[in-house]
Design an enzyme around this catalytic site. Structure first.
Site, PDB file in Angstrom:
ATOM      1  N   ASP A 156      40.483  44.890  37.851  1.00 24.90           N
ATOM      2  CA  ASP A 156      39.231  44.492  37.185  1.00 24.90           C
ATOM      3  C   ASP A 156      38.454  45.682  36.612  1.00 24.90           C
ATOM      4  OD1 ASP A 156      38.653  41.667  37.310  1.00 24.90           O
ATOM      5  OD2 ASP A 156      38.507  41.847  39.486  1.00 24.90           O
ATOM      6  N   LYS A 198      44.657  32.149  36.586  1.00 24.24           N
ATOM      7  CA  LYS A 198      45.216  33.502  36.657  1.00 24.24           C
ATOM      8  C   LYS A 198      46.619  33.454  37.250  1.00 24.24           C
ATOM      9  CE  LYS A 198      40.626  35.556  36.936  1.00 24.24           C
ATOM     10  NZ  LYS A 198      39.522  36.077  37.764  1.00 24.24           N
ATOM     11  N   GLN A 249      38.039  37.814  43.625  1.00 18.92           N
ATOM     12  CA  GLN A 249      37.225  36.964  42.755  1.00 18.92           C
ATOM     13  C   GLN A 249      35.759  37.035  43.176  1.00 18.92           C
ATOM     14  OE1 GLN A 249      38.379  35.419  40.033  1.00 18.92           O
ATOM     15  NE2 GLN A 249      36.415  34.508  39.510  1.00 18.92           N
TER      16      GLN A 249
HETATM   17  N1  GUN Z   1      34.089  36.450  38.371  1.00 17.05           N
HETATM   18  C1  GUN Z   1      33.764  36.182  37.074  1.00 17.05           C
HETATM   19  N2  GUN Z   1      34.491  36.956  36.245  1.00 17.05           N
HETATM   20  C2  GUN Z   1      35.272  37.721  37.015  1.00 17.05           C
HETATM   21  C3  GUN Z   1      36.243  38.724  36.724  1.00 17.05           C
HETATM   22  O1  GUN Z   1      36.527  39.092  35.570  1.00 17.05           O
HETATM   23  N3  GUN Z   1      36.853  39.281  37.809  1.00 17.05           N
HETATM   24  C4  GUN Z   1      36.545  38.918  39.080  1.00 17.05           C
HETATM   25  N4  GUN Z   1      37.173  39.543  40.068  1.00 17.05           N
HETATM   26  N5  GUN Z   1      35.646  37.996  39.381  1.00 17.05           N
HETATM   27  C5  GUN Z   1      35.024  37.408  38.343  1.00 17.05           C
END
Ligand code: GUN
Length: 281
Positions: free
Chosen positions: A116, A49, A93
Protein backbone atom coordinates in the site's frame (compact mmCIF):
# COMPACT_ATOMS: atom_id res chain seq x y z
CA UNK A 1 -17.74 18.10 -23.79
CA UNK A 2 -15.13 16.09 -21.93
CA UNK A 3 -13.47 12.90 -23.06
CA UNK A 4 -14.32 10.19 -20.54
CA UNK A 5 -11.30 8.46 -19.04
CA UNK A 6 -12.01 4.74 -19.14
CA UNK A 7 -10.40 3.25 -16.03
CA UNK A 8 -11.90 -0.16 -16.66
CA UNK A 9 -10.45 -0.48 -20.16
CA UNK A 10 -7.03 0.67 -18.98
CA UNK A 11 -7.14 -1.76 -16.07
CA UNK A 12 -8.04 -4.61 -18.43
CA UNK A 13 -5.14 -3.76 -20.71
CA UNK A 14 -2.60 -3.52 -17.88
CA UNK A 15 -3.80 -6.72 -16.22
CA UNK A 16 -3.75 -8.66 -19.51
CA UNK A 17 -0.13 -7.58 -20.03
CA UNK A 18 0.70 -8.50 -16.44
CA UNK A 19 -0.91 -11.92 -16.80
CA UNK A 20 1.21 -12.83 -19.80
CA UNK A 21 4.29 -11.34 -18.13
CA UNK A 22 4.03 -13.59 -15.07
CA UNK A 23 3.43 -16.73 -17.12
CA UNK A 24 7.19 -16.91 -17.62
CA UNK A 25 7.83 -17.41 -13.91
CA UNK A 26 7.39 -20.72 -12.18
CA UNK A 27 7.04 -19.04 -8.80
CA UNK A 28 4.17 -16.53 -8.68
CA UNK A 29 3.73 -13.23 -6.82
CA UNK A 30 2.02 -13.74 -3.45
CA UNK A 31 -0.35 -11.17 -1.93
CA UNK A 32 -1.53 -11.58 1.68
CA UNK A 33 -4.51 -9.52 2.83
CA UNK A 34 -5.64 -9.11 6.44
CA UNK A 35 -9.15 -7.94 7.23
CA UNK A 36 -10.35 -7.28 10.77
CA UNK A 37 -14.08 -7.21 11.55
CA UNK A 38 -17.17 -7.12 9.37
CA UNK A 39 -17.25 -3.74 7.65
CA UNK A 40 -19.35 -4.52 4.54
CA UNK A 41 -17.49 -2.14 2.21
CA UNK A 42 -14.10 -3.51 3.32
CA UNK A 43 -15.34 -7.07 2.76
CA UNK A 44 -16.31 -6.24 -0.83
CA UNK A 45 -12.97 -4.52 -1.51
CA UNK A 46 -11.01 -7.44 -0.08
CA UNK A 47 -13.01 -10.05 -2.01
CA UNK A 48 -12.30 -8.10 -5.23
CA UNK A 49 -8.60 -7.94 -4.46
CA UNK A 50 -8.37 -11.69 -3.92
CA UNK A 51 -10.46 -12.46 -7.02
CA UNK A 52 -8.27 -10.26 -9.22
CA UNK A 53 -5.08 -11.77 -7.78
CA UNK A 54 -6.26 -15.31 -8.45
CA UNK A 55 -7.45 -14.45 -11.98
CA UNK A 56 -3.93 -13.27 -12.73
CA UNK A 57 -2.45 -16.51 -11.47
CA UNK A 58 -1.01 -14.89 -8.34
CA UNK A 59 -0.99 -16.66 -5.01
CA UNK A 60 -3.27 -14.95 -2.52
CA UNK A 61 -4.59 -15.47 0.96
CA UNK A 62 -7.16 -13.47 2.92
CA UNK A 63 -6.76 -13.67 6.69
CA UNK A 64 -9.98 -12.77 8.48
CA UNK A 65 -9.77 -11.70 12.11
CA UNK A 66 -12.72 -10.96 14.39
CA UNK A 67 -13.70 -7.38 15.27
CA UNK A 68 -12.50 -7.87 18.86
CA UNK A 69 -9.13 -9.43 18.02
CA UNK A 70 -6.43 -8.24 20.46
CA UNK A 71 -3.91 -5.91 18.84
CA UNK A 72 -1.08 -8.27 19.78
CA UNK A 73 -2.65 -11.09 17.74
CA UNK A 74 -2.80 -8.89 14.67
CA UNK A 75 0.82 -7.80 15.15
CA UNK A 76 1.87 -11.44 15.56
CA UNK A 77 0.18 -12.38 12.30
CA UNK A 78 1.90 -9.50 10.49
CA UNK A 79 5.26 -10.65 11.88
CA UNK A 80 4.60 -14.15 10.58
CA UNK A 81 3.86 -12.78 7.12
CA UNK A 82 6.95 -10.53 7.30
CA UNK A 83 9.09 -13.60 7.98
CA UNK A 84 7.42 -15.85 5.38
CA UNK A 85 9.70 -15.95 2.34
CA UNK A 86 6.77 -16.93 0.10
CA UNK A 87 4.78 -13.78 0.87
CA UNK A 88 5.78 -10.80 -1.26
CA UNK A 89 3.10 -8.27 -0.41
CA UNK A 90 1.10 -7.53 2.73
CA UNK A 91 -2.06 -5.44 2.86
CA UNK A 92 -3.94 -4.68 6.07
CA UNK A 93 -7.37 -3.41 5.08
CA UNK A 94 -8.31 -0.09 6.72
CA UNK A 95 -10.13 1.12 8.72
CA UNK A 96 -9.26 -0.99 11.76
CA UNK A 97 -11.49 -1.15 14.86
CA UNK A 98 -10.90 1.69 17.37
CA UNK A 99 -9.14 -0.48 19.99
CA UNK A 100 -6.31 -1.14 17.54
CA UNK A 101 -3.52 1.41 17.06
CA UNK A 102 -3.49 1.80 13.27
CA UNK A 103 -0.16 3.63 13.32
CA UNK A 104 1.49 0.74 15.14
CA UNK A 105 0.02 -1.76 12.69
CA UNK A 106 1.19 0.19 9.64
CA UNK A 107 4.68 0.46 11.11
CA UNK A 108 4.82 -3.27 11.79
CA UNK A 109 4.60 -4.20 8.10
CA UNK A 110 8.05 -4.75 6.60
CA UNK A 111 8.63 -1.75 4.26
CA UNK A 112 9.80 -4.17 1.52
CA UNK A 113 6.38 -5.90 1.63
CA UNK A 114 4.30 -2.72 2.13
CA UNK A 115 2.17 -3.01 -1.01
CA UNK A 116 0.00 0.00 0.00
CA UNK A 117 2.97 2.33 0.59
CA UNK A 118 1.58 3.25 4.01
CA UNK A 119 4.75 2.66 6.08
CA UNK A 120 6.39 5.97 7.10
CA UNK A 121 9.67 4.85 5.54
CA UNK A 122 7.91 4.62 2.19
CA UNK A 123 5.72 7.72 2.56
CA UNK A 124 8.81 9.59 3.79
CA UNK A 125 10.59 8.57 0.61
CA UNK A 126 7.79 10.11 -1.45
CA UNK A 127 7.96 13.27 0.65
CA UNK A 128 11.69 13.49 -0.16
CA UNK A 129 11.18 12.75 -3.86
CA UNK A 130 13.15 9.54 -3.34
CA UNK A 131 11.96 6.04 -4.32
CA UNK A 132 9.63 4.03 -2.08
CA UNK A 133 9.54 0.26 -2.71
CA UNK A 134 6.22 0.86 -4.48
CA UNK A 135 3.90 3.87 -4.80
CA UNK A 136 0.45 3.99 -3.15
CA UNK A 137 -2.26 2.31 -5.21
CA UNK A 138 -4.88 5.01 -5.74
CA UNK A 139 -2.47 7.92 -6.38
CA UNK A 140 -0.36 5.79 -8.70
CA UNK A 141 -3.47 4.59 -10.53
CA UNK A 142 -4.45 8.22 -11.10
CA UNK A 143 -1.01 9.19 -12.43
CA UNK A 144 -1.11 6.11 -14.71
CA UNK A 145 -4.43 7.34 -16.15
CA UNK A 146 -3.10 10.87 -16.71
CA UNK A 147 -0.05 9.44 -18.49
CA UNK A 148 -2.15 7.07 -20.62
CA UNK A 149 -4.30 9.98 -21.83
CA UNK A 150 -1.15 12.10 -22.40
CA UNK A 151 -2.34 14.75 -19.96
CA UNK A 152 0.61 16.97 -19.04
CA UNK A 153 1.33 17.46 -15.32
CA UNK A 154 4.52 19.56 -15.23
CA UNK A 155 3.81 23.23 -14.59
CA UNK A 156 0.04 22.67 -14.23
CA UNK A 157 -2.07 23.85 -11.31
CA UNK A 158 -3.27 20.71 -9.55
CA UNK A 159 -5.86 21.00 -6.80
CA UNK A 160 -6.42 17.99 -4.54
CA UNK A 161 -9.53 17.98 -2.34
CA UNK A 162 -8.87 15.68 0.62
CA UNK A 163 -5.81 15.12 2.82
CA UNK A 164 -6.12 11.45 3.77
CA UNK A 165 -3.02 9.32 4.16
CA UNK A 166 -4.42 6.91 1.57
CA UNK A 167 -5.06 9.39 -1.26
CA UNK A 168 -4.79 13.16 -0.76
CA UNK A 169 -1.44 13.53 0.99
CA UNK A 170 0.62 11.06 -1.08
CA UNK A 171 -1.03 12.18 -4.32
CA UNK A 172 -0.19 15.83 -3.60
CA UNK A 173 3.43 14.85 -2.92
CA UNK A 174 3.63 12.76 -6.09
CA UNK A 175 2.18 15.57 -8.23
CA UNK A 176 4.69 17.97 -6.65
CA UNK A 177 7.47 15.55 -7.59
CA UNK A 178 6.12 15.61 -11.15
CA UNK A 179 6.48 19.43 -11.15
CA UNK A 180 2.83 20.40 -10.76
CA UNK A 181 1.93 23.40 -8.59
CA UNK A 182 -0.20 21.71 -5.96
CA UNK A 183 -2.87 23.01 -3.60
CA UNK A 184 -4.47 20.74 -1.00
CA UNK A 185 -8.01 21.60 0.08
CA UNK A 186 -10.02 20.02 2.89
CA UNK A 187 -13.07 20.47 5.08
CA UNK A 188 -11.70 23.66 6.69
CA UNK A 189 -10.73 25.29 3.40
CA UNK A 190 -12.31 28.70 2.83
CA UNK A 191 -13.49 29.76 -0.61
CA UNK A 192 -13.11 26.27 -2.05
CA UNK A 193 -14.66 27.35 -5.34
CA UNK A 194 -12.11 30.13 -5.89
CA UNK A 195 -9.30 27.64 -5.51
CA UNK A 196 -10.81 24.83 -7.59
CA UNK A 197 -11.62 27.25 -10.42
CA UNK A 198 -7.90 27.78 -10.78
CA UNK A 199 -7.20 24.06 -11.27
CA UNK A 200 -5.93 22.64 -14.54
CA UNK A 201 -6.18 19.24 -12.87
CA UNK A 202 -8.84 18.90 -10.18
CA UNK A 203 -8.87 15.74 -8.07
CA UNK A 204 -11.62 15.19 -5.54
CA UNK A 205 -10.94 12.62 -2.82
CA UNK A 206 -13.27 14.06 -0.22
CA UNK A 207 -15.87 11.30 -0.06
CA UNK A 208 -18.70 13.82 -0.30
CA UNK A 209 -21.54 13.16 -2.73
CA UNK A 210 -21.93 15.92 -5.32
CA UNK A 211 -19.30 18.19 -3.71
CA UNK A 212 -17.85 19.32 -7.04
CA UNK A 213 -20.41 21.27 -9.06
CA UNK A 214 -19.96 22.72 -12.55
CA UNK A 215 -19.34 26.27 -11.27
CA UNK A 216 -16.25 25.01 -9.40
CA UNK A 217 -14.54 23.79 -12.56
CA UNK A 218 -12.53 25.86 -15.04
CA UNK A 219 -13.34 25.30 -18.70
CA UNK A 220 -11.01 22.64 -20.10
CA UNK A 221 -9.92 21.29 -16.72
CA UNK A 222 -9.12 17.62 -16.14
CA UNK A 223 -11.39 16.25 -13.41
CA UNK A 224 -10.55 13.08 -11.48
CA UNK A 225 -13.17 11.70 -9.09
CA UNK A 226 -11.93 9.47 -6.26
CA UNK A 227 -15.25 9.59 -4.37
CA UNK A 228 -17.05 6.32 -3.58
CA UNK A 229 -20.41 7.40 -2.20
CA UNK A 230 -23.93 6.03 -2.30
CA UNK A 231 -26.49 8.33 -3.89
CA UNK A 232 -30.16 8.69 -2.89
CA UNK A 233 -30.98 5.54 -4.95
CA UNK A 234 -28.29 3.52 -3.21
CA UNK A 235 -26.09 3.56 -6.34
CA UNK A 236 -22.33 4.12 -6.29
CA UNK A 237 -21.54 7.76 -7.12
CA UNK A 238 -18.56 10.07 -6.88
CA UNK A 239 -17.84 13.51 -5.45
CA UNK A 240 -18.36 15.16 -8.82
CA UNK A 241 -21.66 16.16 -10.42
CA UNK A 242 -20.66 14.15 -13.49
CA UNK A 243 -23.42 15.18 -15.92
CA UNK A 244 -22.91 18.92 -15.35
CA UNK A 245 -19.13 18.91 -14.98
CA UNK A 246 -18.49 16.87 -18.12
CA UNK A 247 -19.78 19.81 -20.18
CA UNK A 248 -16.95 22.07 -18.94
CA UNK A 249 -14.07 19.62 -18.45
CA UNK A 250 -11.65 18.38 -21.11
CA UNK A 251 -11.27 14.96 -19.44
CA UNK A 252 -13.29 13.37 -16.65
CA UNK A 253 -13.36 10.04 -14.80
CA UNK A 254 -16.72 8.35 -14.17
CA UNK A 255 -17.78 6.60 -10.94
CA UNK A 256 -17.93 3.65 -11.22
CA UNK A 257 -15.41 2.78 -13.92
CA UNK A 258 -12.73 5.39 -13.34
CA UNK A 259 -10.34 5.49 -10.40
CA UNK A 260 -11.70 2.36 -8.65
CA UNK A 261 -10.57 -0.22 -11.23
CA UNK A 262 -7.17 1.50 -11.42
CA UNK A 263 -6.62 1.12 -7.68
CA UNK A 264 -6.98 -2.67 -7.75
CA UNK A 265 -4.94 -2.84 -10.94
CA UNK A 266 -2.11 -0.95 -9.25
CA UNK A 267 -2.29 -3.23 -6.23
CA UNK A 268 -1.52 -6.10 -8.61
CA UNK A 269 1.33 -4.33 -10.42
CA UNK A 270 2.73 -3.34 -7.00
CA UNK A 271 2.58 -6.98 -5.84
CA UNK A 272 4.47 -7.96 -8.98
CA UNK A 273 7.09 -5.24 -8.43
CA UNK A 274 7.69 -6.38 -4.84
CA UNK A 275 7.95 -9.99 -6.07
CA UNK A 276 10.61 -8.95 -8.57
CA UNK A 277 12.54 -6.89 -6.01
CA UNK A 278 12.55 -9.74 -3.50
CA UNK A 279 13.68 -12.27 -6.08
CA UNK A 280 16.24 -10.01 -7.79
CA UNK A 281 14.34 -10.30 -11.08
N1 GUN B 1 -9.14 1.16 2.78
C1 GUN B 1 -9.58 1.98 1.79
N2 GUN B 1 -8.68 2.04 0.79
C2 GUN B 1 -7.66 1.25 1.15
C3 GUN B 1 -6.43 0.91 0.51
O1 GUN B 1 -6.07 1.36 -0.59
N3 GUN B 1 -5.63 0.04 1.21
C4 GUN B 1 -5.98 -0.45 2.42
N4 GUN B 1 -5.13 -1.26 3.03
N5 GUN B 1 -7.12 -0.14 3.04
C5 GUN B 1 -7.94 0.70 2.39
Amino acid sequence: MAEIIDGKALRNKILADLKSEIEKYEKKPFLAVIIVGNDPASKIYVANKKKTALELGFESVVIEMPENVPEIELLKKINELNADKNVNAILVQLPLPPHIDTEKVIESVLPQKDVDCFHPLNTGKIAQNARPFVYPCTPKGIITMLNEYKIPISGKNAVVIGRSNIVGRPLAAMLTNLDATVTICHSKTRNLKEITRNADILISAAGSLGLVSADMVKKGAVVIDVGMNRNENGKLAGDVDFEAVKEAASFITPVPGGVGPMTICTLMTNTYELFKLQNNL
